[in-house]
Enzyme design. Structure first.
Site, PDB file in Angstrom:
ATOM      1  N   HIS A  42      -7.062  19.009  59.962  1.00  0.00           N
ATOM      2  CA  HIS A  42      -6.017  18.895  58.931  1.00  0.00           C
ATOM      3  C   HIS A  42      -7.133  18.864  57.734  1.00  0.00           C
ATOM      4  CE1 HIS A  42      -3.879  16.674  62.202  1.00  0.00           C
ATOM      5  NE2 HIS A  42      -2.851  16.748  61.355  1.00  0.00           N
ATOM      6  N   SER A  99     -13.514  17.977  53.576  1.00  0.00           N
ATOM      7  CA  SER A  99     -14.098  18.250  54.948  1.00  0.00           C
ATOM      8  C   SER A  99     -14.557  19.726  54.938  1.00  0.00           C
ATOM      9  CB  SER A  99     -13.286  17.731  55.954  1.00  0.00           C
ATOM     10  OG  SER A  99     -12.070  18.078  55.823  1.00  0.00           O
ATOM     11  N   GLY A 143      -2.349  21.660  63.113  1.00  0.00           N
ATOM     12  CA  GLY A 143      -3.804  21.609  63.982  1.00  0.00           C
ATOM     13  C   GLY A 143      -3.641  20.939  64.944  1.00  0.00           C
ATOM     14  N   ASP A 163      -8.050  14.487  61.039  1.00  0.00           N
ATOM     15  CA  ASP A 163      -7.801  13.743  59.765  1.00  0.00           C
ATOM     16  C   ASP A 163      -6.219  13.691  59.247  1.00  0.00           C
ATOM     17  OD1 ASP A 163      -8.162  12.255  57.589  1.00  0.00           O
ATOM     18  OD2 ASP A 163      -9.330  13.720  56.310  1.00  0.00           O
TER      19      ASP A 163
HETATM   20  C1  LIG Z   1      -5.999  13.412  54.900  1.00  0.00           C
HETATM   21  S1  LIG Z   1      -5.610  15.078  54.397  1.00  0.00           S
HETATM   22  C2  LIG Z   1      -7.135  16.040  54.935  1.00  0.00           C
HETATM   23  C3  LIG Z   1      -8.030  15.673  54.068  1.00  0.00           C
HETATM   24  C4  LIG Z   1      -9.360  16.591  54.558  1.00  0.00           C
HETATM   25  N1  LIG Z   1      -9.671  16.682  56.170  1.00  0.00           N
HETATM   26  C5  LIG Z   1     -10.757  16.099  53.988  1.00  0.00           C
HETATM   27  O1  LIG Z   1     -11.418  15.218  54.430  1.00  0.00           O
HETATM   28  O2  LIG Z   1     -10.948  16.615  52.842  1.00  0.00           O
HETATM   29  C6  LIG Z   1      -4.453  15.881  55.672  1.00  0.00           C
HETATM   30  C7  LIG Z   1      -3.679  17.157  55.451  1.00  0.00           C
HETATM   31  O3  LIG Z   1      -3.225  17.490  56.429  1.00  0.00           O
HETATM   32  C8  LIG Z   1      -2.009  18.463  56.238  1.00  0.00           C
HETATM   33  N2  LIG Z   1      -1.290  18.234  57.220  1.00  0.00           N
HETATM   34  C9  LIG Z   1      -0.107  17.516  57.538  1.00  0.00           C
HETATM   35  N3  LIG Z   1       0.394  17.770  58.684  1.00  0.00           N
HETATM   36  C10 LIG Z   1      -0.372  18.741  59.336  1.00  0.00           C
HETATM   37  C11 LIG Z   1      -0.315  19.243  60.676  1.00  0.00           C
HETATM   38  N4  LIG Z   1       0.247  19.004  61.450  1.00  0.00           N
HETATM   39  N5  LIG Z   1      -1.345  20.536  60.716  1.00  0.00           N
HETATM   40  C12 LIG Z   1      -1.943  20.786  59.719  1.00  0.00           C
HETATM   41  N6  LIG Z   1      -2.273  20.314  58.741  1.00  0.00           N
HETATM   42  C13 LIG Z   1      -1.441  19.096  58.250  1.00  0.00           C
HETATM   43  C14 LIG Z   1      -1.745  17.722  54.986  1.00  0.00           C
HETATM   44  O4  LIG Z   1      -0.886  18.623  54.070  1.00  0.00           O
HETATM   45  C15 LIG Z   1      -2.942  17.344  54.369  1.00  0.00           C
HETATM   46  O5  LIG Z   1      -3.599  18.157  53.234  1.00  0.00           O
END
Ligand SMILES: C[S@@+](CC[C@H](N)C(=O)[O-])C[C@H]1O[C@@H](n2cnc3c(N)ncnc32)[C@H](O)[C@@H]1O
Length: 284
Positions: A42, A99, A143, A163
């Site tokens: 994510h 990240s 993801g 995440d």
């Molecule tokens: C908490 S944020 C991530 C922050 C990032 N990991 C960081 O630490 O900078 C969660 C992200 O996951 C994305 N997201 C939500 N569901 C998802 C999925 N099933 N697969 C991939 N990305 C997803 C959202 O759009 C969002 O941008």
């Protein structure tokens, strides 16, 4: 539904905990020449402005990275992370590294990264920021669903960072379900999974779904694993309050030095009104 935008929360206390641990784990893998794979299930946008747009609205970063960047004499785990953040915080355009940006900074020539992101705007930003880096594969796909196809990596060394936003309740069940499959394929991988602690109608004292997820994840794997939590407020007393009062990480196969590094660092992260705790369980 994809309404969550990480830019609102960039650099907050939860980000500091997860990013400092991610940095520590990637540094650990980088101690050996053998290549490793970093997977960010994510990924978000990769970089965030702290002074403009969403992050400037609630200024959550002031109680997170804002407390660290000007401090001297930090414990090593935090000092290393704060130094990496400072490298990207320019004067004219403050950029906070998410990240994927930390992964990029810590990847060597022989290492590879795969980043998943579903939100169209964040995926566009991710592409703008990282598509020129041949070590990165960027996928606009789920993801959790995409993880298993990457495991085990040819080098048998990987750090998987999970995440999710947990805006959909189904994430609480999907995370252990997909982790169980990932562990079946690749039990020796390093996995870092984030969860929120929320006050809810039932279970406010116990941290609601996040705390239940922590217990499920700790029970899912019999090898080395630990959980670390940072509580940034007291649990809400109003029964229906959904306020987040902290968050945590469950880590499978953590570096053996992580516990000591965290025990030095958590008191620095903990402010006057904050509580923290570390859990660690070793091999049975
Ligand atoms: C908490 S944020 C991530 C922050 C990032 N990991 C960081 O630490 O900078 C969660 C992200 O996951 C994305 N997201 C939500 N569901 C998802 C999925 N099933 N697969 C991939 N990305 C997803 C959202 O759009 C969002 O941008």
């Amino acid at each position: 539904m994809l309404s969550y935008r990480h830019a609102f929360h960039a650099g907050n206390a939860a980000d500091v905990l997860k990013h400092a641990v991610l940095t520590y784990c990637l540094d650990y893998l980088g101690q050996k020449e053998t290549p490793f794979l970093a997977v960010d299930t994510h990924a978000g946008a990769g970089f965030y402005s702290l002074t403009e747009g969403y992050a400037a609205q609630n200024r959550e970063w002031e109680r997170g990275i804002g407390r660290l960047v000007d401090q001297t004499a930090l414990p090593p785990l935090l000092a290393r992370y704060a130094a990496l953040v400072k490298e990207t915080l320019g004067v004219e355009l403050p950029r906070y590294p998410g990240s994927p940006a930390l992964i990029q900074r810590l990847l060597r020539g022989q290492d590879r990264a795969v980043c998943f992101e579903l939100h169209p705007a964040d995926f566009t930003a991710l592409e703008e920021n990282f598509s020129a880096d041949h070590r990165f594969r960027l996928l606009r796909e789920d993801g959790l669903g995409g993880l298993k196809a990457l495991l085990p990596p040819p080098s048998r060394r990987a750090c998987v960072f999970i995440d999710p936003p947990y805006e959909m309740k189904s994430d609480y069940a999907a995370v252990p379900e997909h982790l169980a499959e990932a562990l079946r394929r690749f039990p020796t991988g390093m996995y870092i999974t984030w969860y929120p602690l929320l006050g809810r109608r039932s279970g406010a004292e116990s941290g609601g779904e996040g705390a239940a997820l922590r217990e499920t994840l700790l029970g899912l794997y019999g090898g080395n694993r630990c959980a670390v939590e940072l509580r940034t407020a007291k649990p809400p007393t109003l029964p229906a309050s959904p306020r987040m009062y902290g968050s945590g990480l469950v880590i499978y196969n953590p570096p053996w030095t992580l516990r000591g590094a965290l025990e030095e660092s958590l008191p620095v992260l903990v402010g006057r009104h904050e509580l923290s705790c570390v859990y660690l369980r070793k091999n049975k």
